[in-house]
Design a protein around this motif. Structure first.
Motif, short mmCIF file in Angstrom:
data_model
loop_
_atom_site.label_atom_id
_atom_site.label_comp_id
_atom_site.label_asym_id
_atom_site.label_seq_id
_atom_site.Cartn_x
_atom_site.Cartn_y
_atom_site.Cartn_z
N ASN A 1 -19.05 -18.23 40.70
CA ASN A 1 -18.20 -17.97 39.58
C ASN A 1 -18.26 -17.99 38.10
O ASN A 1 -18.47 -19.12 37.19
CB ASN A 1 -17.12 -19.01 40.39
N ARG B 1 -18.72 -15.66 34.54
CA ARG B 1 -18.64 -14.96 33.66
C ARG B 1 -19.11 -14.60 31.74
O ARG B 1 -19.78 -16.26 31.96
CB ARG B 1 -16.91 -15.23 33.35
N LEU C 1 -12.23 -17.44 38.88
CA LEU C 1 -11.38 -16.69 40.47
C LEU C 1 -10.34 -18.11 40.21
O LEU C 1 -10.54 -19.29 40.52
CB LEU C 1 -12.57 -17.20 40.95
N THR D 1 -5.93 -13.68 36.99
CA THR D 1 -6.60 -13.74 36.32
C THR D 1 -7.56 -12.77 35.26
O THR D 1 -8.11 -13.38 34.61
CB THR D 1 -7.85 -13.10 37.52
#
Length: 540
Positions: A174, A176, A184, A229
């Motif tokens: 997960n 970014r 998430l 999200t």
């Protein structure tokens, strides 16, 4: 009645491929007016504030080339040219101002750059996974590396974990690009996706279909996912191994109105193939470890366990070998064809645009081929497949041959390479080709990253060891960056204008070690860098 000179000039402008105009500029007030302009210029000027653009350029005496981005997506290239008028006023000057539509060229360059970055991300991710003993531990780092080379904002991997009649997923990755983006939602891991209203997604994924969905096209029961999200675009790709559904690789984009191109979507789908292989390998290894821990007391089952481990190791090795063979055949073979045919295609000299686009194909293909060759070369070094061909030669002769090869690059930048041969002439027994490859990389880097008038290239003997140094007078490298300069895919002082993949120094160090030597670096910020290649007189 004969035409005056201005009328003849105006008629000649109509034949230009660019939108062309003649400006009269008052030297005192910086005010300007159009004297002449062709029809193409009138067509291209719509869609941006031309007067404000020219006013700013002229007031700042900035006559450099500049790109203009119009509201309709068109990209123009502008440039000025000196224009002399006989008996012109002392208070006025004339200049030629041209604009040219380069939208197709710019888009093509952007597509080539995107594919190059994506291939680098894929190769880097696979390299990380190959080196990791546990895929579960290395997967977050590998997928973050892939995310870095894409236009996506976050990436995740959901391992399929069905419990009785429920469809659940476990979050393995997960990641970014920025902490301003939310992670998430936990519901994606702790709940049945049917109860979450995502049954449509589950059905499609299990049927090996990719989901490419925007917020506005989502069903009412699915919009909660986009709300939590804050994403605008969702891409879900099923991960399979031998037709077995293992999980989901997902990407999110947060910027609105930035759809994923169909051709890029197909490239993203290829990533799931090697993902399935690595995930299944991790599952197999996990299962083997479970057998080892529970059946360790039984000799027969312990033997079986060792056999299974051997099979898994062979399977992993075959996967790596198959990847190298696939990369070599599927990418290098068609690229060589593209590069070769681009040189064979004959375009009339009158079609300058066609020749320009053909050159983009050739240069783009050559860059991609060089990048692929570097990655394959690095993998060969790491796997010990590099063969050494020993010859005896004088190192100063090799240095001079290398200078002849690199001189055009130095000349293009207006730099001088000051070579100092060794005071003692001795023979060296080593692989001259590998040494030249190292020196070309060091010299090329020195030329690219230095803006001074010269670099120093020295060669000398220290007892039975040879030292060849390349010193530049560029920005220098900090102590922190010196610790990672020889790592793969590492590029420093990168402003986006210098070509390269960040593999050259890693490959050079690998070759130097294979030849029994190594590369040393000394550098200080603001005082340049000195790379020293140290080699033994004979390889032991």
């Amino acid at each position: 009645m004969p035409l005056d000179a201005w009328s003849l000039l105006k008629a000649s402008l109509e034949g230009d491929e660019s939108g062309t105009s003649i400006l009269s500029i008052d030297k005192t007030t910086k005010k300007f007016e159009f004297i002449l302009r062709n029809k193409l210029f009138d067509t291209l000027e719509f869609g941006f504030d031309l007067n404000s653009f020219l006013t700013k350029k002229i007031e700042n005496s900035d006559y450099s080339r500049e790109l203009i981005y119009k509201t309709d997506g068109t990209i123009l290239e502008s440039h000025f040219g000196k224009f002399t008028v006989p008996e012109e006023s002392k208070n006025k000057e004339y200049t030629k101002f041209c604009i040219k539509d380069i939208t197709a060229k710019q888009r093509q360059e952007e597509d080539i750059a995107w594919r190059l970055r994506f291939e680098i991300g894929v190769a880097s991710s696979i390299q990380i996974l190959i080196q990791q003993p546990s895929i579960r531990e290395g997967l977050p780092h590998a997928l973050y590396q892939l995310l870095y080379f894409t236009e996506m904002d976050s990436i995740f991997y959901l391992k399929y974990e069905p419990i009785e009649s429920q469809t659940r997923f476990q979050i393995w990755v997960n990641e970014r690009k920025s902490t301003k983006y939310p992670l998430l939602p936990k519901e994606c891991q702790n709940s049945d996706w049917y109860e979450l209203g995502l049954s449509r997604w589950v059905h499609k994924l299990k049927k090996e279909k990719t989901i490419h969905l925007t917020k506005e096209r989502a069903l009412a029961r699915e919009k909660w996912f986009f709300d939590q999200t804050q994403a605008e675009t969702l891409l879900l790709i099923p991960v399979l191994f031998e037709n077995q559904f293992l999980g989901v690789m997902g990407f999110l984009k947060y910027k609105p109105n930035t759809p994923i191109k169909q051709e890029n979507l197909l490239i993203y789908q290829t990533v799931s193939r090697w993902m399935g292989l690595f995930v299944q390998r991790d599952l197999d290894l996990t299962e083997i470890n479970r057998y080892k821990s529970t059946l360790e007391s039984l000799v027969l089952e312990r033997t079986l366990d060792l056999t299974k481990t051997k099979e898994e190791l062979e399977r992993a090795y075959r996967a790596k070998t198959e990847f190298l063979a696939h990369m070599s055949h599927e990418l290098r073979t068609p690229l060589n064809s593209i590069i070769g045919f681009s040189k064979l295609i004959q375009i009339p000299d009158s079609d300058k645009t066609g020749k320009e686009y053909l050159n983009y194909i050739y240069t783009g293909g050559t860059r991609l081929l060089n990048m692929i060759n570097e990655i394959l070369g690095l993998m060969k070094i790491e796997s010990g497949q590099i063969k050494i061909q020993l010859t005896t030669f004088k190192p100063e002769d090799l240095c001079r041959q290398t200078l002849e090869l690199i001189q055009p690059q130095a000349n293009a930048k207006g730099m001088d390479i000051r070579f100092k041969p060794p005071s003692q002439s001795k023979n060296l027994t080593s692989d001259s080709g590998k040494i030249q490859q190292i020196l070309l990389n060091l010299l090329s880097n020195a030329i690219k990253y230095s803006n001074q008038a010269y670099i120093e290239f020295d060669c000398h003997w220290d007892s039975d060891n040879l030292t060849i140094s390349v010193r530049d007078f560029g920005p220098g490298i900090s102590e922190e960056d010196q610790n990672r300069i020889f790592h793969t895919f590492t590029r420093l002082n990168d402003d986006g204008n210098i070509e390269g993949t960040g593999l050259g120094l890693s490959i050079s160090q690998g070759l130097a070690v294979r030849l029994g030597g190594h590369i040393e670096l000394t550098s200080q910020i603001g005082q340049g860098s000195n790379f020293k290649l140290k080699l033994p007189e004979l390889i032991k």
